[in-house]
Write a protein that holds these residues in place. Structure first.
Motif, PDB file in Angstrom:
ATOM      1  N   PHE A  72    -124.799  92.382  -0.147  1.00  0.00           N
ATOM      2  CA  PHE A  72    -125.741  91.374  -0.638  1.00  0.00           C
ATOM      3  C   PHE A  72    -125.059  90.263  -1.415  1.00  0.00           C
ATOM      4  CE2 PHE A  72    -128.962  89.983  -3.823  1.00  0.00           C
ATOM      5  CZ  PHE A  72    -129.861  89.428  -2.943  1.00  0.00           C
ATOM      6  N   GLY A  73    -124.344  90.616  -2.461  1.00  0.00           N
ATOM      7  CA  GLY A  73    -123.702  89.635  -3.321  1.00  0.00           C
ATOM      8  C   GLY A  73    -123.325  90.299  -4.626  1.00  0.00           C
ATOM      9  N   VAL A  74    -122.479  89.624  -5.408  1.00  0.00           N
ATOM     10  CA  VAL A  74    -122.011  90.220  -6.655  1.00  0.00           C
ATOM     11  C   VAL A  74    -121.684  89.117  -7.650  1.00  0.00           C
ATOM     12  CG1 VAL A  74    -119.558  90.263  -6.003  1.00  0.00           C
ATOM     13  CG2 VAL A  74    -120.428  91.953  -7.626  1.00  0.00           C
ATOM     14  N   GLY A  75    -121.894  89.418  -8.924  1.00  0.00           N
ATOM     15  CA  GLY A  75    -121.494  88.463  -9.956  1.00  0.00           C
ATOM     16  C   GLY A  75    -122.594  88.175 -10.949  1.00  0.00           C
ATOM     17  N   ASN A  76    -122.416  87.074 -11.642  1.00  0.00           N
ATOM     18  CA  ASN A  76    -123.313  86.656 -12.708  1.00  0.00           C
ATOM     19  C   ASN A  76    -124.610  86.095 -12.109  1.00  0.00           C
ATOM     20  OD1 ASN A  76    -124.610  85.479 -14.878  1.00  0.00           O
ATOM     21  ND2 ASN A  76    -122.824  84.373 -15.626  1.00  0.00           N
ATOM     22  N   GLY A 115    -109.526  78.932 -14.436  1.00  0.00           N
ATOM     23  CA  GLY A 115    -109.943  79.277 -15.788  1.00  0.00           C
ATOM     24  C   GLY A 115    -111.193  80.126 -15.889  1.00  0.00           C
ATOM     25  N   LEU A 116    -111.571  80.792 -14.800  1.00  0.00           N
ATOM     26  CA  LEU A 116    -112.762  81.634 -14.811  1.00  0.00           C
ATOM     27  C   LEU A 116    -112.406  83.071 -14.441  1.00  0.00           C
ATOM     28  CD1 LEU A 116    -115.226  79.219 -12.943  1.00  0.00           C
ATOM     29  CD2 LEU A 116    -115.184  79.698 -15.396  1.00  0.00           C
ATOM     30  N   ARG A 117    -113.349  83.960 -14.670  1.00  0.00           N
ATOM     31  CA  ARG A 117    -113.204  85.338 -14.238  1.00  0.00           C
ATOM     32  C   ARG A 117    -114.169  85.583 -13.078  1.00  0.00           C
ATOM     33  NH1 ARG A 117    -115.145  88.234 -19.437  1.00  0.00           N
ATOM     34  NH2 ARG A 117    -116.728  86.650 -19.040  1.00  0.00           N
ATOM     35  N   ARG A 118    -113.853  86.578 -12.291  1.00  0.00           N
ATOM     36  CA  ARG A 118    -114.727  86.903 -11.159  1.00  0.00           C
ATOM     37  C   ARG A 118    -116.165  87.163 -11.620  1.00  0.00           C
ATOM     38  NH1 ARG A 118    -113.635  89.146  -5.693  1.00  0.00           N
ATOM     39  NH2 ARG A 118    -115.458  90.376  -5.059  1.00  0.00           N
ATOM     40  N   GLU A 119    -116.321  87.816 -12.775  1.00  0.00           N
ATOM     41  CA  GLU A 119    -117.663  88.130 -13.254  1.00  0.00           C
ATOM     42  C   GLU A 119    -118.404  86.902 -13.809  1.00  0.00           C
ATOM     43  OE1 GLU A 119    -114.735  89.939 -16.340  1.00  0.00           O
ATOM     44  OE2 GLU A 119    -114.829  89.610 -14.156  1.00  0.00           O
ATOM     45  N   ASP A 120    -117.711  85.774 -13.954  1.00  0.00           N
ATOM     46  CA  ASP A 120    -118.374  84.552 -14.413  1.00  0.00           C
ATOM     47  C   ASP A 120    -119.139  83.868 -13.286  1.00  0.00           C
ATOM     48  OD1 ASP A 120    -117.339  84.757 -17.017  1.00  0.00           O
ATOM     49  OD2 ASP A 120    -115.490  83.720 -16.445  1.00  0.00           O
ATOM     50  N   VAL A 121    -118.732  84.095 -12.039  1.00  0.00           N
ATOM     51  CA  VAL A 121    -119.286  83.384 -10.889  1.00  0.00           C
ATOM     52  C   VAL A 121    -120.146  84.351 -10.074  1.00  0.00           C
ATOM     53  CG1 VAL A 121    -117.268  81.882 -10.871  1.00  0.00           C
ATOM     54  CG2 VAL A 121    -117.344  83.869  -9.337  1.00  0.00           C
ATOM     55  N   TYR A 122    -120.786  83.812  -9.059  1.00  0.00           N
ATOM     56  CA  TYR A 122    -121.505  84.669  -8.113  1.00  0.00           C
ATOM     57  C   TYR A 122    -120.881  84.465  -6.739  1.00  0.00           C
ATOM     58  CZ  TYR A 122    -125.307  87.312  -6.004  1.00  0.00           C
ATOM     59  OH  TYR A 122    -126.031  88.283  -5.346  1.00  0.00           O
ATOM     60  N   ILE A 123    -120.726  85.555  -5.993  1.00  0.00           N
ATOM     61  CA  ILE A 123    -120.064  85.527  -4.696  1.00  0.00           C
ATOM     62  C   ILE A 123    -120.973  86.167  -3.655  1.00  0.00           C
ATOM     63  CG2 ILE A 123    -118.009  86.192  -3.395  1.00  0.00           C
ATOM     64  CD1 ILE A 123    -116.569  86.557  -6.116  1.00  0.00           C
ATOM     65  N   CYS A 124    -121.181  85.479  -2.552  1.00  0.00           N
ATOM     66  CA  CYS A 124    -122.000  86.030  -1.477  1.00  0.00           C
ATOM     67  C   CYS A 124    -121.548  85.429  -0.142  1.00  0.00           C
ATOM     68  CB  CYS A 124    -123.487  85.756  -1.717  1.00  0.00           C
ATOM     69  SG  CYS A 124    -123.902  84.000  -1.889  1.00  0.00           S
ATOM     70  N   ASN A 125    -122.220  85.815   0.919  1.00  0.00           N
ATOM     71  CA  ASN A 125    -121.923  85.307   2.259  1.00  0.00           C
ATOM     72  C   ASN A 125    -123.196  84.792   2.907  1.00  0.00           C
ATOM     73  OD1 ASN A 125    -119.016  85.969   2.772  1.00  0.00           O
ATOM     74  ND2 ASN A 125    -119.723  88.047   2.342  1.00  0.00           N
ATOM     75  N   ILE A 126    -123.031  84.007   3.982  1.00  0.00           N
ATOM     76  CA  ILE A 126    -124.221  83.514   4.674  1.00  0.00           C
ATOM     77  C   ILE A 126    -124.911  84.627   5.438  1.00  0.00           C
ATOM     78  CG2 ILE A 126    -123.515  81.095   4.803  1.00  0.00           C
ATOM     79  CD1 ILE A 126    -122.623  81.595   7.675  1.00  0.00           C
ATOM     80  N   ILE A 127    -124.186  85.663   5.859  1.00  0.00           N
ATOM     81  CA  ILE A 127    -124.825  86.835   6.444  1.00  0.00           C
ATOM     82  C   ILE A 127    -124.380  88.071   5.676  1.00  0.00           C
ATOM     83  CG2 ILE A 127    -125.088  85.785   8.719  1.00  0.00           C
ATOM     84  CD1 ILE A 127    -122.788  87.510   9.690  1.00  0.00           C
ATOM     85  N   LYS A 128    -125.199  89.102   5.730  1.00  0.00           N
ATOM     86  CA  LYS A 128    -125.027  90.270   4.859  1.00  0.00           C
ATOM     87  C   LYS A 128    -124.460  91.494   5.576  1.00  0.00           C
ATOM     88  CE  LYS A 128    -127.240  87.607   2.023  1.00  0.00           C
ATOM     89  NZ  LYS A 128    -126.434  86.650   1.240  1.00  0.00           N
ATOM     90  N   CYS A 129    -124.235  91.403   6.875  1.00  0.00           N
ATOM     91  CA  CYS A 129    -123.705  92.543   7.636  1.00  0.00           C
ATOM     92  C   CYS A 129    -122.442  92.120   8.385  1.00  0.00           C
ATOM     93  CB  CYS A 129    -124.742  93.058   8.628  1.00  0.00           C
ATOM     94  SG  CYS A 129    -126.270  93.643   7.874  1.00  0.00           S
ATOM     95  N   ARG A 130    -121.537  93.046   8.544  1.00  0.00           N
ATOM     96  CA  ARG A 130    -120.258  92.741   9.190  1.00  0.00           C
ATOM     97  C   ARG A 130    -120.421  92.525  10.695  1.00  0.00           C
ATOM     98  NH1 ARG A 130    -115.301  96.816  10.631  1.00  0.00           N
ATOM     99  NH2 ARG A 130    -113.786  95.199  11.231  1.00  0.00           N
ATOM    100  N   PRO A 131    -119.933  91.387  11.214  1.00  0.00           N
ATOM    101  CA  PRO A 131    -119.924  91.185  12.661  1.00  0.00           C
ATOM    102  C   PRO A 131    -118.835  92.044  13.314  1.00  0.00           C
ATOM    103  CG  PRO A 131    -119.796  89.092  11.469  1.00  0.00           C
ATOM    104  CD  PRO A 131    -119.495  90.189  10.495  1.00  0.00           C
ATOM    105  N   PRO A 132    -118.995  92.431  14.553  1.00  0.00           N
ATOM    106  CA  PRO A 132    -117.965  93.218  15.246  1.00  0.00           C
ATOM    107  C   PRO A 132    -116.623  92.491  15.273  1.00  0.00           C
ATOM    108  CG  PRO A 132    -120.000  93.146  16.522  1.00  0.00           C
ATOM    109  CD  PRO A 132    -120.165  92.175  15.402  1.00  0.00           C
ATOM    110  N   ALA A 133    -115.576  93.226  14.949  1.00  0.00           N
ATOM    111  CA  ALA A 133    -114.207  92.695  14.993  1.00  0.00           C
ATOM    112  C   ALA A 133    -114.031  91.461  14.116  1.00  0.00           C
ATOM    113  CB  ALA A 133    -113.789  92.383  16.434  1.00  0.00           C
ATOM    114  N   ASN A 134    -114.884  91.334  13.101  1.00  0.00           N
ATOM    115  CA  ASN A 134    -114.790  90.208  12.151  1.00  0.00           C
ATOM    116  C   ASN A 134    -114.918  88.842  12.823  1.00  0.00           C
ATOM    117  OD1 ASN A 134    -114.490  92.044  10.100  1.00  0.00           O
ATOM    118  ND2 ASN A 134    -112.280  91.771   9.902  1.00  0.00           N
ATOM    119  N   ARG A 135    -115.640  88.783  13.929  1.00  0.00           N
ATOM    120  CA  ARG A 135    -115.859  87.486  14.573  1.00  0.00           C
ATOM    121  C   ARG A 135    -116.745  86.608  13.695  1.00  0.00           C
ATOM    122  NH1 ARG A 135    -121.019  87.602  15.699  1.00  0.00           N
ATOM    123  NH2 ARG A 135    -122.065  89.352  16.723  1.00  0.00           N
ATOM    124  N   ASN A 136    -116.806  85.303  14.041  1.00  0.00           N
ATOM    125  CA  ASN A 136    -117.675  84.394  13.301  1.00  0.00           C
ATOM    126  C   ASN A 136    -119.144  84.759  13.522  1.00  0.00           C
ATOM    127  OD1 ASN A 136    -115.629  82.858  12.205  1.00  0.00           O
ATOM    128  ND2 ASN A 136    -115.708  81.274  13.790  1.00  0.00           N
TER     129      ASN A 136
END
Length: 231
Positions: A72-76, A115-136
């Motif tokens: 889903f996503g992680v961070g602040n 100058g930031l920490r990973r927990e200061d930001v929010y990180i996510c992706n446009i899709i939430k599930c892994r595509p086969p073989a890491n394709r686009n």
């Protein structure tokens, strides 16, 4: 000769007065106006927890059949800066957190370099599930997942967005321009400045482009300083 339009208008006014007087005598002091239809007032944005609950154990596209878990996503949840990537990889699929593999480790170092920490930001992706073989991600997969990305951004309300890689930038900016032309330039997404740059996985394959991304990060840092008033 035809009827004078002015006579017709006077007759209409007279008839209306007679009608209104009759209604008044019956006790009706006014004629209620018909309600005017309009858009329903927009409610407050969902919280991240509510967006995740709405997503559920998603089966909206074919990627659900091959995933280990949703990433889903992680961070602040009140982050001023959000990084948006493309899709989970094998490590992310296994751990349920975005950017935890080699590319994620590089992203962490990039975040620290400004100058930031990973927990200061929010990180996510446009899709939430892994595509086969890491394709686009494919168009139908993005279409199924994009509403939840937009709700994530609405919940966080960041001051600045940094997209990582072509698909993320193209999805939010609604363009087919390649990342090589988009990177290093500030755009606007729903009133929020957006800076595209290369994906960390691309840098692992093309380390000579790290200098290019560092230039982008310096621009990102200056823009974040301008928006927050903090050096």
């Amino acid at each position: 000769m035809g009827t004078d339009p002015r006579d017709e208008l006077r007759e209409l006014v007279r008839a209306t007065r007679i009608y209104l007087e009759a209604q008044r005598q019956l006790g009706l002091e006014c004629i209620p106006a018909a309600p005017v239809a309009g858009p329903a007032p927009a409610g407050p944005p969902l919280t991240l927890a509510e967006v995740r609950e709405e997503l559920g154990e998603c089966t909206r596209c074919k990627l659900c059949r091959g995933r280990t878990q949703i990433v889903f996503g992680v961070g602040n949840p009140r982050a001023e800066l959000v990084f948006v990537g493309e899709a989970p990889g094998a490590e992310e699929d296994a751990q349920g957190e975005p950017f935890v593999g080699r590319a994620g480790q590089l992203l962490t170092r990039i975040i620290q370099a400004i100058g930031l920490r990973r927990e200061d930001v929010y990180i996510c992706n446009i899709i939430k599930c892994r595509p086969p073989a890491n394709r686009n991600p494919e168009a139908d997969e993005i279409a199924a997942c994009e509403p939840f990305l937009l709700k994530q951004l609405e919940a966080i309300r960041p001051k600045l967005i940094c997209t990582l890689g072509g698909p993320a930038a193209q999805t939010l900016l609604k363009t087919k321009e390649p990342i090589s032309r988009l990177r290093g330039r500030l755009f606007e997404f729903r009133g929020i400045p957006l800076l595209p740059t290369y994906h960390p996985a691309f840098l692992l394959r093309n380390p000579h482009e790290k200098k290019t991304v560092w230039q982008d990060m310096q621009l990102l840092q200056r823009e974040l300083t301008r928006l927050t008033g903090r050096a």
